[in-house]
Design an enzyme around this catalytic site. Structure first.
Site, mmCIF file in Angstrom:
data_model
loop_
_atom_site.group_PDB
_atom_site.id
_atom_site.type_symbol
_atom_site.label_atom_id
_atom_site.label_comp_id
_atom_site.label_asym_id
_atom_site.label_seq_id
_atom_site.Cartn_x
_atom_site.Cartn_y
_atom_site.Cartn_z
ATOM 1 N N GLU A 1 -1.103 1.282 -13.034
ATOM 2 C CA GLU A 1 -1.659 2.178 -12.011
ATOM 3 C C GLU A 1 -2.918 2.882 -12.501
ATOM 4 O O GLU A 1 -3.705 3.382 -11.696
ATOM 5 C CB GLU A 1 -0.615 3.205 -11.562
ATOM 6 C CG GLU A 1 -0.250 4.203 -12.630
ATOM 7 C CD GLU A 1 0.799 5.218 -12.176
ATOM 8 O OE1 GLU A 1 0.832 5.552 -10.987
ATOM 9 O OE2 GLU A 1 1.572 5.673 -13.033
ATOM 10 N N THR B 1 2.893 0.242 -8.743
ATOM 11 C CA THR B 1 4.080 1.093 -8.869
ATOM 12 C C THR B 1 3.777 2.289 -9.770
ATOM 13 O O THR B 1 2.846 2.253 -10.584
ATOM 14 C CB THR B 1 5.258 0.315 -9.471
ATOM 15 O OG1 THR B 1 4.839 -0.240 -10.720
ATOM 16 C CG2 THR B 1 5.755 -0.760 -8.531
ATOM 17 N N HIS B 2 4.602 3.296 -9.640
ATOM 18 C CA HIS B 2 4.471 4.500 -10.474
ATOM 19 C C HIS B 2 5.862 4.842 -11.026
ATOM 20 O O HIS B 2 6.839 4.786 -10.262
ATOM 21 C CB HIS B 2 3.949 5.657 -9.617
ATOM 22 C CG HIS B 2 4.056 6.990 -10.312
ATOM 23 N ND1 HIS B 2 3.100 7.437 -11.188
ATOM 24 C CD2 HIS B 2 5.032 7.936 -10.290
ATOM 25 C CE1 HIS B 2 3.474 8.617 -11.657
ATOM 26 N NE2 HIS B 2 4.640 8.942 -11.125
ATOM 27 N N PRO B 3 6.030 5.195 -12.251
ATOM 28 C CA PRO B 3 4.980 5.226 -13.263
ATOM 29 C C PRO B 3 4.848 3.861 -13.933
ATOM 30 O O PRO B 3 5.836 3.240 -14.293
ATOM 31 C CB PRO B 3 5.515 6.253 -14.268
ATOM 32 C CG PRO B 3 7.009 6.127 -14.172
ATOM 33 C CD PRO B 3 7.326 5.690 -12.779
#
Ligand SMILES: Cc1cc2nc3c(=O)[nH]c(=O)nc-3n(C[C@H](O)[C@H](O)[C@H](O)COP(=O)(O)OP(=O)(O)OC[C@H]3O[C@@H](n4cnc5c(N)ncnc54)[C@H](O)[C@@H]3O)c2cc1C
Length: 327
Positions: A318, A312-314
């Site tokens: 990552e 996932t971001h943020p």
């Protein structure tokens, strides 16, 4: 005391070094320092292990002037030197003074402050004053008063209870679990010891300490330092041909959002098999990310699988994509 089964789970206690003046009321162990209700403007810490480091970071955060007194000639000798250098730089930026090759020869209690007489490797003798002194020079088994000899329970030369890979002592029906058996001193290892015992008593009796392949750990400095597997230096010592990936924590959008851009990440890869041999993260939320990496390492897959995993971001995780893409 008699019982069908005896489980010794008495933990460890701080070692107190035999320095003249160590019994001063201004000298504390880690447990005692946590009970202190007065803030020390200056804190001297004897010992550069993980407990010493954590308290240095905490009290520097409180605004104390912290001095870390380390006997050895290398800061954080178990970590790779590039990681240790980054940690040291970050602590020093917070005002922590690090003194290597320094022995405390005496502590003089002057009433409001403790005066430490310190000797450097070159023989220079100096003085250091502090409102509080923390001793963090290691921990030993809490077996005092158990009268282990009466039961014939053997201990190691360091005083920890000797156990086999199923945590059995040399005496049938007596087990030792947790810090007292000399294994890695972590809450989660004490918990895993319990799993081994449970499996013996109520399960299939298959679990052993040998099953533990990649034990992660975190040092709760700011930002936290977490590690699993081999360091680059250790991997080379063991004969692996390695490639190392390195990335500054500032490369992470999440770290920038947190405004915690100090730090460094590193991964060590086996050139022959592409296996991930080790991972170190000195950055925000590393104590979470390291568990993802250790779970991955336990699957034995090549590092490229983690490199190409969708995160996932943020998020701090990552950055694993970016770190492993540098190889
Ligand atoms: C400052 C500090 C920070 C730490 N930070 C972390 C961390 O962030 N993460 C982590 O995983 N680990 C950390 N640890 C280590 C962790 O606390 C220990 O590994 C863990 O508590 C060990 O669990 P245990 O079950 O072996 O013993 P303990 O939790 O020490 O429990 C042993 C118990 O036995 C009791 N006892 C002792 N002798 C007797 C007796 N004769 N009769 C009856 N009872 C007795 C004790 O009073 C105690 O309650 C830290 C330790 C310290 C000192």
């Amino acid at each position: 005391m008699e019982a069908d089964r005896i489980f010794i789970n008495t933990g460890a206690k701080p070692d107190v070094p035999g320095i003249p003046g160590i019994t001063s009321d201004l000298v504390y162990t880690s447990a005692e320092l946590l009970d202190l209700n007065q803030w020390p403007a200056r804190l001297a810490i004897i010992g550069g292990g993980y407990i010493g480091m954590e308290f240095a970071s905490i009290y520097a955060g409180f605004g104390s002037k912290v001095t870390l007194l380390i006997r050895g000639n290398r800061f954080m000798p178990k970590e790779d030197s590039d990681i240790a250098t980054e940690v040291r730089r970050t602590l020093e930026n917070k005002g922590v003074q690090v003194l290597l090759e320094t022995e405390v020869s005496e502590i003089v209690d002057t009433g409001p402050t403790a005066k430490l007489i310190v000797k450097s490797a070159d023989g220079t003798v100096g003085e250091l004053e502090a409102e509080a002194v923390l001793t963090a020079t290691g921990r030993s088994a809490n077996t005092e008063g158990l009268n282990l000899q009466a039961a014939g329970v053997e201990v190691t030369n360091r005083g920890f209870i000797k156990v086999d890979d199923k945590l059995r002592t040399n005496v049938p029906h007596i087990w030792a679990i947790g810090d007292v058996n000399g294994g890695p001193q972590f809450t989660y290892i004490s918990l895993d010891d319990y799993r081994i015992i449970k499996d013996q008593l109520y399960g299939k009796d298959l679990r052993t300490t040998e099953d533990r392949k990649n034990i992660p750990y975190s040092v709760f400095i700011d930002p936290p330092l977490s590690h699993v597997g081999l360091t680059e230096e250790e991997a080379i010592r063991r004969g692996y041909s390695v490639k190392a990936a390195k990335l500054a924590a500032a490369a992470s959008p999440r770290a920038r959002q947190f405004k915690q851009t100090e730090g460094l990440l590193k991964a060590v890869i086996d050139v022959e098999t592409n296996a991930l041999l080790g991972f170190t993260m000195f950055a925000a939320e590393s104590s979470e990310v390291v568990n993802t990496v250790s779970t991955f390492m336990n699957t034995g897959q090549p590092y490229t699988v983690l490199r190409d995993t969708i995160f996932t971001h943020p998020s701090m995780s990552e950055i694993l994509n970016d770190l492993l893409s540098t190889i």
